[in-house]
Design a protein around this motif. Structure first.
Motif, short mmCIF file in Angstrom:
data_model
loop_
_atom_site.label_atom_id
_atom_site.label_comp_id
_atom_site.label_asym_id
_atom_site.label_seq_id
_atom_site.Cartn_x
_atom_site.Cartn_y
_atom_site.Cartn_z
N SER A 174 9.14 -5.16 -16.56
CA SER A 174 9.15 -6.56 -16.98
C SER A 174 9.36 -7.44 -15.76
O SER A 174 10.47 -7.89 -15.47
N GLY A 175 8.27 -7.72 -15.05
CA GLY A 175 8.37 -8.54 -13.85
C GLY A 175 7.62 -9.84 -13.95
O GLY A 175 7.50 -10.57 -12.97
N VAL A 196 -0.58 7.27 -15.67
CA VAL A 196 0.27 6.20 -16.21
C VAL A 196 1.61 6.19 -15.51
O VAL A 196 2.12 5.13 -15.10
N ALA A 197 2.20 7.37 -15.32
CA ALA A 197 3.49 7.46 -14.64
C ALA A 197 3.39 6.96 -13.21
O ALA A 197 4.28 6.25 -12.71
N GLY A 198 2.32 7.33 -12.51
CA GLY A 198 2.14 6.89 -11.13
C GLY A 198 1.96 5.39 -11.00
O GLY A 198 2.49 4.77 -10.07
N VAL A 199 1.24 4.80 -11.94
CA VAL A 199 1.07 3.34 -11.92
C VAL A 199 2.41 2.65 -12.16
O VAL A 199 2.76 1.68 -11.46
N MET A 200 3.16 3.14 -13.14
CA MET A 200 4.45 2.52 -13.44
C MET A 200 5.40 2.64 -12.24
O MET A 200 6.16 1.70 -11.95
N ARG A 201 5.35 3.75 -11.55
CA ARG A 201 6.19 3.91 -10.35
C ARG A 201 5.76 2.91 -9.28
O ARG A 201 6.61 2.28 -8.63
N THR A 202 4.47 2.75 -9.10
CA THR A 202 3.97 1.79 -8.11
C THR A 202 4.42 0.38 -8.43
O THR A 202 4.88 -0.36 -7.55
N LEU A 203 4.30 -0.03 -9.69
CA LEU A 203 4.69 -1.38 -10.09
C LEU A 203 6.16 -1.63 -9.80
O LEU A 203 6.54 -2.71 -9.32
N LEU A 249 8.08 -0.02 -7.57
CA LEU A 249 8.34 0.01 -6.13
C LEU A 249 7.93 -1.27 -5.43
O LEU A 249 8.60 -1.73 -4.50
N ARG A 250 6.85 -1.87 -5.88
CA ARG A 250 6.40 -3.11 -5.21
C ARG A 250 6.86 -4.37 -5.96
O ARG A 250 6.45 -5.47 -5.63
N MET A 285 0.83 -1.20 0.00
CA MET A 285 0.00 0.00 0.00
C MET A 285 0.86 1.25 0.00
O MET A 285 0.51 2.28 -0.59
N ALA A 286 2.01 1.20 0.66
CA ALA A 286 2.93 2.34 0.67
C ALA A 286 3.45 2.62 -0.74
O ALA A 286 3.64 3.78 -1.13
#
Length: 490
Positions: free
Chosen positions: A242-243, A285-292, A294-295, A167-168
């Protein structure tokens, strides 16, 4: 960038309550006698019975789940204030986050001690707290608002901390989006935007910037036409995470108009200052990519954004001009203020040509018509695929982000017919959000599952929401991250 407040999880320490000098927030369950909670009993004793008298009052009865009441400086406590938050120990996700948000908007320099006890959704409580504590202050000359330490005292601190970790990452992605949308256009130029995205390579994202010469070679004349009147260069930024092994990626595409004057079809002066948010789709889009990143998401996702500025000058695109898209279709530009769909058309086509994704979702602050239809409570959702659309709407519901599916059809499509080109870029005032979606659908390949999200009403709002102060909301980061988790990581 703005970062979420760090939150610590600890076991409940009743001995600390008498000497704590910041704010104390007590989670009081409405369906149980609050006096049964060890923390509540201790606070009631310290306040000489004031807490129980309040909990037995008509005022407490009228408090809604997730809301809070501030008791000020009760006798017997050295605290700045005692905040009592109504939330069941087994509260649902929305109520737990709302309760956290009630605490988050009051966090000051002295910090806050949250007594959550046996609450099962302490992680969601902490998420709501972090989300609502956001503030955008980089352009104020006064000192930044001080935020003291935040500690959650819970029965199972290790479990709560583990649940809060992903969540963070989502909160950081939302904050990144909010910062981008809140930035003024003289700061967030296309160059600056691209540089901020390129910096995410340090998180493990692969980031590539396509400059105007690259876009010209690709034939992206629909996108390039929008930026002809601007001194800042148009760009496309490609982000890859690419995870998930060797399978084809899922694609996100965002409209990134860093400022929209309307071009030659210039907008009225009143409210034009808000057009700094016209890059909201790219921001999400940028925020989602950052989240992906980070987690460390176990999925393959590509995020592409078209970055342009729509300005009027001697080189600017005119109403009546005809441009050829990367797909090869010709477009008669009737209104230069309908520019976002021109940007998306080329980026969507490029995305499909290069990555052959398993599905594609585009986001854009595209039309004022969607605000007329849905207000600021819901994003308009358009789709050619029931499965993808239903999965996204389920993700929105799970995360509490408003969304509503809108109709599409050939009758709307016919309104885009041009006398001199393959299509016009607008189809009249009636059904404007739908004809915009019909325009975009022409750049979706047969068999490609696709959703178009018109976030014009939800990207930036004039009043506080549950999880955000007025301004940029970061709408969509939570729901899209949930969609990716459910669809590709389950």
């Amino acid at each position: 960038m703005t970062h979420p407040l760090p939150i610590q999880f600890h076991e409940t320490d009743l001995d600390a309550l008498g000497s704590f000098t910041g704010r104390i927030a007590l989670i009081a369950a409405p369906d149980e006698m609050a006096a049964r909670s060890p923390a509540a009993r201790r606070l009631n004793s310290l306040t000489k019975g004031a807490l129980n008298r309040f909990l037995a009052s008509d005022t407490w009865e009228k408090v809604k789940p997730g809301d809070a009441v501030d008791l000020g400086w009760p006798a017997g406590l050295a605290v700045e204030a005692l905040q009592v938050v109504k939330a069941a120990l087994r509260a649902d996700v929305a109520t737990a986050r709302k309760a956290g948000a009630a605490i988050g908007k009051t966090v000051g320099k002295t910090g806050v001690l949250v007594l959550a006890g046996a609450m099962t959704r302490a992680a969601d409580l902490s998420f709501g707290l972090a989300m609502r504590a956001y503030d955008f202050e980089p352009h104020k000359t006064s000192a930044p608002t001080a935020r003291g330490p935040v500690t959650l005292m819970v029965k199972n601190p290790e479990g709560a901390a583990q649940a809060a970790k992903p969540m963070a990452a989502v909160a950081e992605g939302v904050f990144f989006t909010r910062d981008l949308v809140n930035e003024p256009a003289n700061i967030l130029t296309t160059d600056d935007f691209a540089a901020r995205l390129a910096a995410m390579q340090e998180l493990g994202l692969e980031v590539e910037i396509l400059e105007e010469a690259d876009l010209e070679a690709l034939g992206m004349h629909a996108l390039l036409g929008v930026g002809l009147g601007s001194e800042t260069p148009s760009k496309v930024v490609v982000m890859q995470w690419s995870g998930g092994g060797t399978e084809k990626p899922f694609a996100l595409v965002g409209k990134g108009v860093v400022f929209d004057t309307g071009g030659i079809s210039i907008k009225p002066a009143g409210g034009m200052e808000d057009m700094t948010m016209d890059m909201g789709g790219a921001g999400v889009v940028a925020g989602v990519m950052r989240t992906l990143a980070l987690r460390r998401a176990k999925a393959n996702v590509v995020g592409l954004v078209g970055l342009v500025e729509n300005m009027p000058d001697g080189r600017a695109q005119r109403p009546g001009d005809v441009v050829r898209s990367m797909k090869g279709d010709t477009i008669e530009v009737i209104n230069t203020d309908a520019e976002g769909r021109l940007v998306l058309a080329d980026v969507m086509w490029y995305t499909q040509q290069r990555f052959k994704p398993t599905g594609m979702i585009n986001l854009a602050t595209l039309t004022g018509a969607i605000i007329v239809a849905l207000g600021h409570e819901n994003t308009g959702v358009f789709s050619n695929d029931d499965g993808l659309c239903d999965a996204f709407l389920s993700a929105c519901k799970a995360e509490g982000e408003g969304a509503w599916r809108m109709p599409m059809g050939d009758a709307y499509d016919a309104k885009l017919k041009s006398r001199i080109a393959d299509m016009m870029n607008v189809g009249g005032r009636d059904g404007g959000a739908i004809t915009a979606a019909q325009f975009l659908k022409r750049f979706v390949k047969d068999g490609m599952p696709w959703c178009h999200l018109d976030i014009a009403g939800t990207a930036l709002v004039k009043s506080d929401t549950t999880l955000a102060p007025k301004g940029a909301t970061g709408w969509g980061v939570m729901a899209l991250d949930r969609l990716i988790r459910d669809k590709f990581e389950g």
